[in-house]
Write an enzyme that holds these catalytic residues in place. Structure first.
Site, short mmCIF file in Angstrom:
data_model
loop_
_atom_site.label_atom_id
_atom_site.label_comp_id
_atom_site.label_asym_id
_atom_site.label_seq_id
_atom_site.Cartn_x
_atom_site.Cartn_y
_atom_site.Cartn_z
N GLU A 118 0.80 -1.22 0.00
CA GLU A 118 0.00 0.00 0.00
C GLU A 118 0.84 1.27 0.00
O GLU A 118 0.34 2.35 0.29
CB GLU A 118 -0.97 -0.02 1.18
CG GLU A 118 -1.94 -1.19 1.09
CD GLU A 118 -2.94 -1.24 2.22
OE1 GLU A 118 -2.91 -0.34 3.09
OE2 GLU A 118 -3.77 -2.17 2.23
N LYS B 217 -15.92 -1.11 2.59
CA LYS B 217 -15.20 -1.63 1.42
C LYS B 217 -16.24 -2.21 0.46
O LYS B 217 -16.90 -3.20 0.80
CB LYS B 217 -14.21 -2.73 1.83
CG LYS B 217 -13.03 -2.25 2.67
CD LYS B 217 -12.20 -3.43 3.12
CE LYS B 217 -10.92 -2.99 3.83
NZ LYS B 217 -10.18 -4.15 4.40
#
Length: 425
Positions: A214, A342
């Site tokens: 990430e 999400k």
């Protein structure tokens, strides 16, 4: 010259899916939807640490292609089955389209067609509708009240499944909550990220600035305290105070739970001991939020920490998996006080918005989130503004699949002009 009818402008005329690569080099699904006068393209993310209650991501399991991770089955489910059902439907009818796909799938976790197939269509439908109407996606999804820019929570030190070091906690994040605009917040975060790189290199050597999935650094750190000390030093080095930039943790505790105790910093802790461990961290460091501090089924332990750490944002990710039923249980038990949203955990835009609405009606914060395997798709930035999300979690200010989302928020802030408001936590 033939003019198109008003109805035909929004009618779905073509649906096409393909297999593309995500940011970790694995296949994922991309979907194109064409209406009479619009186009939408969406690509689906994937997680590394996933909740067991998430909607099913359909993989081919063909060892001869991409080590079994191909998504041609999901692509075929779109091109050969779902596309035929959608032709002629009005792209503006998001919920009708989402509910049709859910009904056709016929399973609770979308395993027939795959949540990656259904979500790709759901996302592309919203984009095509907005394009057909000639309005920005955040405005189409959020209406006239969409004007708040979320606080970025940037994963700058990677641990757990996101890195190759010995850190139990998966993510250490910085949150420039003291900014007055999103653009200034992004600058503060980027400056602190670069300061952190220098802090880590000075202490651990050049290899400490290698990055994880990430974009955060993956230094050879083994204890939570060492990682937090590095963050505090970086905040100071960048010229900011702890009131301007706070710290967030994503424990992803299901990953270091053995069914009885939690293995962290070389110690095995019972749930009650882990509560005390977190309370000590909150007392010592400027921690604003903790995500998934316990195993995904430990509603009681979430409730215990939420009660004790009353001014800390306790976020449910694997606990809730963007599912209204699990969220309702958490609300009833007062387990956590924030939802991590999400879209690929639940599989449609409509269901994601339902979860956000339920959270907000009950005083829960909403954190819109990426996944560890991302694409260049920026829709979560628009979703965050559309729902009035408090924070957005989309990685470090590095790696273009992460910065794409931040850059989209800059564009939205510019588009909003004087109406733009930066969320105050």
């Amino acid at each position: 010259m033939n003019s198109i009818s008003e109805e035909a402008k929004y009618t779905i005329q073509k649906v096409h899916a393909r297999e593309i690569l995500d940011s970790r080099g694995n296949p994922t699904v991309e979907v194109d939807i064409y209406t009479g006068c619009g186009f939408g393209r969406a690509s689906v993310p994937s997680g590394a640490s996933t909740g067991s209650n998430e909607a099913l991501e359909l993989r081919d399991k063909d060892a001869d292609r991409y080590n079994g991770k191909g998504v041609l089955k999901a692509v075929d489910n779109i091109n050969k089955t779902l596309s035929k059902e959608l032709l002629g439907m009005d792209a503006r009818n998001q919920r009708e389209i989402d509910e049709l796909m859910i009904a056709l799938d016929g399973t609770e976790n979308k395993k027939t067609f795959g949540a990656n197939a259904i979500l790709g269509i759901s996302m592309a439908t919203a984009k095509a509708a907005a394009d057909s109407l000639g309005i920005a996606l955040y405005r189409y999804l959020g209406g006239t009240n969409a004007f708040a820019l979320p606080v970025p929570t940037m994963n700058v030190i990677n641990g757990g499944k996101h890195a190759g070091n010995d850190l139990s906690i998966q993510e250490f994040m910085i949150q420039p909550k003291g900014a007055d605009t999103f653009s200034n917040a992004l600058r503060m975060g980027a400056e602190t990220y670069h300061a952190l790189g220098k802090v880590l290199e000075d202490k651990y050597g050049a290899s400490a600035t290698n990055v994880g999935y990430e974009g955060g650094y993956a230094p050879p750190i083994s204890t939570t305290a060492d990682a937090l000390d590095a963050l505090v030093s970086a905040i100071e080095e960048a010229g900011y105070t702890e009131s301007e930039i706070s710290i967030g943790l994503d424990s992803a505790a299901s990953e270091f739970f053995d069914g009885d105790k939690y293995f962290i910093d070389g110690n095995k802790l019972a749930p009650a001991e882990l509560v005390d461990y977190y309370l000590d961290l909150i007392e010592t460091y400027p921690i604003l939020s903790i995500e998934d501090p316990f195993h995904e089924e430990s509603f009681e332990d979430f409730a215990a920490l939420t009660s004790e750490a009353w001014d800390t944002i306790i976020v449910g990710d694997d606990l809730f998996v963007t599912n209204v039923n699990r969220l309702a249980k958490g609300i009833e038990m007062e387990a956590a006080n924030a939802l991590l949203l999400k879209v690929n955990q639940i599989g449609t835009i409509s269901e994601s918005f339902d979860a956000a609405n339920l959270a907000q009606r009950n005083g829960y914060s909403v954190v819109v989130s990426h996944r560890s395997a991302e694409t260049e798709d920026t829709m979560i930035a628009d979703i965050s503004v559309a729902i009035g999300g408090d924070l957005i979690k989309t990685g470090a200010p590095a790696r273009s699949e992460r910065t794409a989302k931040y850059n989209q928020l800059l564009r939205i802030e510019e588009d909003l002009g004087d109406a733009a408001r930066y969320v105050q936590l």
